[in-house]
Design a protein around this motif. Structure first.
Motif, PDB file in Angstrom:
ATOM      1  N   GLU A 176      -0.549  -9.111  -5.315  1.00  0.00           N
ATOM      2  CA  GLU A 176      -1.675  -9.195  -4.120  1.00  0.00           C
ATOM      3  C   GLU A 176      -2.086 -10.612  -3.411  1.00  0.00           C
ATOM      4  O   GLU A 176      -1.610 -11.591  -4.470  1.00  0.00           O
ATOM      5  CB  GLU A 176      -3.189  -8.591  -5.007  1.00  0.00           C
ATOM      6  N   HIS A 177      -1.696 -10.665  -2.385  1.00  0.00           N
ATOM      7  CA  HIS A 177      -2.201 -11.275  -1.501  1.00  0.00           C
ATOM      8  C   HIS A 177      -3.684 -12.432  -1.018  1.00  0.00           C
ATOM      9  O   HIS A 177      -3.576 -13.258  -0.716  1.00  0.00           O
ATOM     10  CB  HIS A 177      -1.141 -11.779  -0.657  1.00  0.00           C
ATOM     11  N   THR A 178      -4.214 -11.008  -0.947  1.00  0.00           N
ATOM     12  CA  THR A 178      -5.607 -10.997  -0.532  1.00  0.00           C
ATOM     13  C   THR A 178      -6.778 -10.269  -2.032  1.00  0.00           C
ATOM     14  O   THR A 178      -6.475  -9.414  -2.533  1.00  0.00           O
ATOM     15  CB  THR A 178      -5.957  -9.999   0.707  1.00  0.00           C
ATOM     16  N   GLN A 179      -7.074 -11.342  -2.815  1.00  0.00           N
ATOM     17  CA  GLN A 179      -8.172 -11.084  -3.723  1.00  0.00           C
ATOM     18  C   GLN A 179      -9.072 -10.124  -3.651  1.00  0.00           C
ATOM     19  O   GLN A 179      -9.596  -9.445  -2.620  1.00  0.00           O
ATOM     20  CB  GLN A 179      -8.968 -12.168  -4.063  1.00  0.00           C
ATOM     21  N   GLY A 180      -8.560  -9.039  -5.018  1.00  0.00           N
ATOM     22  CA  GLY A 180      -9.539  -7.564  -4.223  1.00  0.00           C
ATOM     23  C   GLY A 180      -9.191  -6.199  -4.168  1.00  0.00           C
ATOM     24  O   GLY A 180      -8.767  -5.356  -3.738  1.00  0.00           O
ATOM     25  N   ALA A 181      -7.328  -6.581  -3.543  1.00  0.00           N
ATOM     26  CA  ALA A 181      -6.835  -6.167  -2.424  1.00  0.00           C
ATOM     27  C   ALA A 181      -6.123  -4.550  -3.495  1.00  0.00           C
ATOM     28  O   ALA A 181      -6.139  -3.905  -3.211  1.00  0.00           O
ATOM     29  CB  ALA A 181      -5.808  -6.463  -1.625  1.00  0.00           C
ATOM     30  N   ALA A 182      -6.236  -5.195  -4.720  1.00  0.00           N
ATOM     31  CA  ALA A 182      -5.197  -4.454  -5.883  1.00  0.00           C
ATOM     32  C   ALA A 182      -6.517  -3.610  -5.826  1.00  0.00           C
ATOM     33  O   ALA A 182      -6.133  -1.720  -6.691  1.00  0.00           O
ATOM     34  CB  ALA A 182      -4.756  -5.277  -6.998  1.00  0.00           C
ATOM     35  N   THR A 183      -7.479  -3.868  -6.374  1.00  0.00           N
ATOM     36  CA  THR A 183      -9.181  -3.252  -7.193  1.00  0.00           C
ATOM     37  C   THR A 183      -9.380  -1.628  -5.935  1.00  0.00           C
ATOM     38  O   THR A 183      -9.027  -0.492  -5.960  1.00  0.00           O
ATOM     39  CB  THR A 183      -9.606  -3.818  -6.708  1.00  0.00           C
ATOM     40  N   ALA A 184      -8.676  -2.337  -4.419  1.00  0.00           N
ATOM     41  CA  ALA A 184      -9.642  -1.700  -3.511  1.00  0.00           C
ATOM     42  C   ALA A 184      -8.646  -0.387  -3.358  1.00  0.00           C
ATOM     43  O   ALA A 184      -8.984   0.651  -3.231  1.00  0.00           O
ATOM     44  CB  ALA A 184      -9.301  -2.362  -2.053  1.00  0.00           C
ATOM     45  N   LEU A 185      -7.087  -1.177  -3.182  1.00  0.00           N
ATOM     46  CA  LEU A 185      -6.388   0.092  -3.358  1.00  0.00           C
ATOM     47  C   LEU A 185      -6.346   1.367  -3.847  1.00  0.00           C
ATOM     48  O   LEU A 185      -6.090   2.595  -4.610  1.00  0.00           O
ATOM     49  CB  LEU A 185      -4.902  -0.787  -2.930  1.00  0.00           C
ATOM     50  N   SER A 186      -6.413   0.709  -5.926  1.00  0.00           N
ATOM     51  CA  SER A 186      -6.742   0.870  -6.543  1.00  0.00           C
ATOM     52  C   SER A 186      -7.938   2.373  -6.818  1.00  0.00           C
ATOM     53  O   SER A 186      -7.416   3.560  -6.582  1.00  0.00           O
ATOM     54  CB  SER A 186      -6.419   0.977  -7.606  1.00  0.00           C
ATOM     55  N   ASN A 187      -8.865   2.456  -6.623  1.00  0.00           N
ATOM     56  CA  ASN A 187     -10.165   2.586  -6.049  1.00  0.00           C
ATOM     57  C   ASN A 187      -9.906   3.936  -4.885  1.00  0.00           C
ATOM     58  O   ASN A 187     -10.360   5.261  -5.385  1.00  0.00           O
ATOM     59  CB  ASN A 187     -11.580   2.500  -5.449  1.00  0.00           C
ATOM     60  N   ALA A 188      -8.989   3.517  -3.991  1.00  0.00           N
ATOM     61  CA  ALA A 188      -8.813   4.686  -2.728  1.00  0.00           C
ATOM     62  C   ALA A 188      -8.340   5.250  -2.978  1.00  0.00           C
ATOM     63  O   ALA A 188      -8.472   6.836  -3.352  1.00  0.00           O
ATOM     64  CB  ALA A 188      -8.187   4.057  -1.667  1.00  0.00           C
TER      65      ALA A 188
END
Ligand SMILES: CC(C)(COP(=O)(O)OP(=O)(O)OC[C@H]1O[C@@H](n2cnc3c(N)ncnc32)[C@H](O)[C@@H]1OP(=O)(O)O)[C@@H](O)C(=O)NCCC(=O)NCCS
Length: 419
Positions: free
Chosen positions: A394-406
């Motif tokens: 992850e380079h931008t905080q929260g990006a992994a969660t956002a992609l995971s939710n999507a």
């Protein structure tokens, strides 16, 4: 990478069936008696069969086959319900006299090129050994829950199950192939093959004596609601007389069912044959509603293993084909050692369940390898899980969660056929 020197890639037709069998029987350590040698003619997708041939004397007798592979054309269900053309890699074998010279690596390049040229954005396979294909970007997309059930397994009741009609017969591709097609076409879980080539039906019904290991010929159970088939199973029983009496085993080779009611009826039949004491049956998704009907989950000896490995061949086409569970706008740096066209940063703009994917020069929010994208594609493995394991950066905080939710699916993917 190019074909190793002294070899050449070729297409093979049915006139070379025995030579293909020769390579694969050496690779997989089996011998087919002469009377059965024509089985490959029926189940090989000849327009998709390829080989590597010895091209000069430095490698052996020119014209001899050194390695073979083929692929089945599947229509695979993906999240959101679309059925997409999928290339199912199969019959991969390198003759032991030609191993570790890069022939598999060359066949994988060949398979990727030809699948892409046919418009197949995804390739899947069942691995003989789990380590082989990960280096080529295949990720574990579907796991398989295997159960070992006792005679008369205890199941909670489900309304309407006992009224479903049951037939038991000797399995025949000609007679029963359409039933399997009909049920497969309605299967909704991602990973299920909704459309099948005729060769896949022939493969599914293949019943060689060398595979029976003393069991009976291949049988079928069909469950119907009225006239409509709602479940089927291909199985074989093997009788065993022990000092304390008969203790036969039912091996369910493959099966399909439209809902828990149909699965309940199917399993009840498969676990209640006279003289049999156990029934082994795989291909359950870990969240299959049927599992909640087992009164004794401990007694079912649940074992989980890998089933379908998935390779995304065309990132844009594959990501745009499925639907998503949450909005997101992310720049994804994809690493891909084999397919250069994928290896770049892609912006995925996801709104109302649909993604628009385009190449970008923006700084990435996340870096993910082709293998991990393949594992997550059907919604079975979460991006959060991969990130937690250090496999997604992850380079931008929260990006992994956002992609995971999507990318989260409505349920676990499943795959019930072997190929
Ligand atoms: C597995 C098999 C296809 C490999 O063919 P090969 O031509 O020897 O493979 P290559 O020389 O192209 O090797 C490619 C890479 O895979 C690796 N590899 C090959 N077989 C492997 C195995 N069984 N386990 C782990 N790694 C393996 C090689 O070390 C090599 O790695 P590298 O390029 O990163 O150094 C061949 O040994 C075979 O036919 N085995 C028996 C049948 C089988 O298992 N088929 C697969 C069916 S799903």
């Amino acid at each position: 990478m190019s074909t190793p020197s002294g070899y050449r890639r070729i297409s093979v037709d049915s006139s070379r069936s025995r030579e293909i069998l020769h390579v694969d029987s050496f690779a997989f350590a089996f011998t087919v008696p002469a009377k059965d040698e024509d089985f490959l003619d029926r189940m090989m997708p000849w327009d998709r069969a390829r080989a590597i041939e010895v091209a000069d004397e430095s490698r052996g007798t020119p014209g001899t086959l050194a390695a073979v592979h083929a692929s089945f054309a599947f229509g695979m269900r993906i999240p959101g319900g679309a059925v997409v053309p999928t290339s199912g890699l199969t019959w991969v074998g390198v003759h032991p006299g030609h191993r570790r010279r890069g022939l598999l690596r060359d066949m994988i390049d060949d398979h990727f090129e030809r699948s892409l040229a046919r418009g197949e954005a995804i390739s899947v396979l069942i691995a003989a050994e789990t380590e082989i294909y990960q280096r080529f970007g295949y990720g574990l997309a579907v796991t398989d829950c295997h159960l070992e059930l006792g005679r008369g397994v205890g199941l909670r009741d489900i309304a309407g199950s006992s009224e479903l009609h049951v037939e038991v017969d000797t399995a025949s591709a000609d007679k029963h192939g359409t039933i399997i097609r009909e049920v497969q076409a309605q299967a909704q879980r991602p990973g299920m093959f909704a459309t099948l080539a005729p060769q896949t039906i022939a493969d599914t019904f293949m019943d060689l004596e060398i595979d029976r290991d003393g069991a009976e010929e291949l049988r079928i159970v069909i469950v119907r609601e009225g006239a409509r088939p709602v479940a089927w199973a291909l199985f074989q029983r093997k009788l065993d007389w022990t000092p304390s009496g008969p203790a036969g085993k039912v091996r369910v080779r493959t099966w399909g069912a439209l809902d828990a009611k149909a699965t309940h009826r199917l399993v009840s039949v498969l676990c209640d044959f006279d003289l049999m004491s156990t029934t082994s049956m795989g291909s359950f998704a870990s969240d299959d509603p049927f599992l909640t009907l087992l009164k004794d989950i401990r007694g079912a000896k649940v074992a989980v293993k890998d089933k379908l490995w998935l390779r995304i061949l065309d990132v844009k086409a594959a990501l745009e084909a499925r639907t998503y569970s949450a909005d997101a706008d992310l720049a994804l740096a994809i690493t891909d050692d084999q397919l250069e066209a994928n290896a770049r940063t892609w912006r995925a703009t996801i709104t109302n369940g649909a993604a628009i994917v385009s190449a970008t020069t923006d700084a990435p929010d996340l870096t993910i390898a082709a293998q991990e994208l393949g594992a997550a594609y059907l919604g079975g493995t979460s991006i959060i899980q991969l990130h937690g394991a250090g496999l997604v950066t992850e380079h931008t905080q929260g990006a992994a969660t956002a992609l995971s939710n999507a990318m989260a699916g409505q349920g676990q993917p499943a795959s019930n056929l072997y190929f």
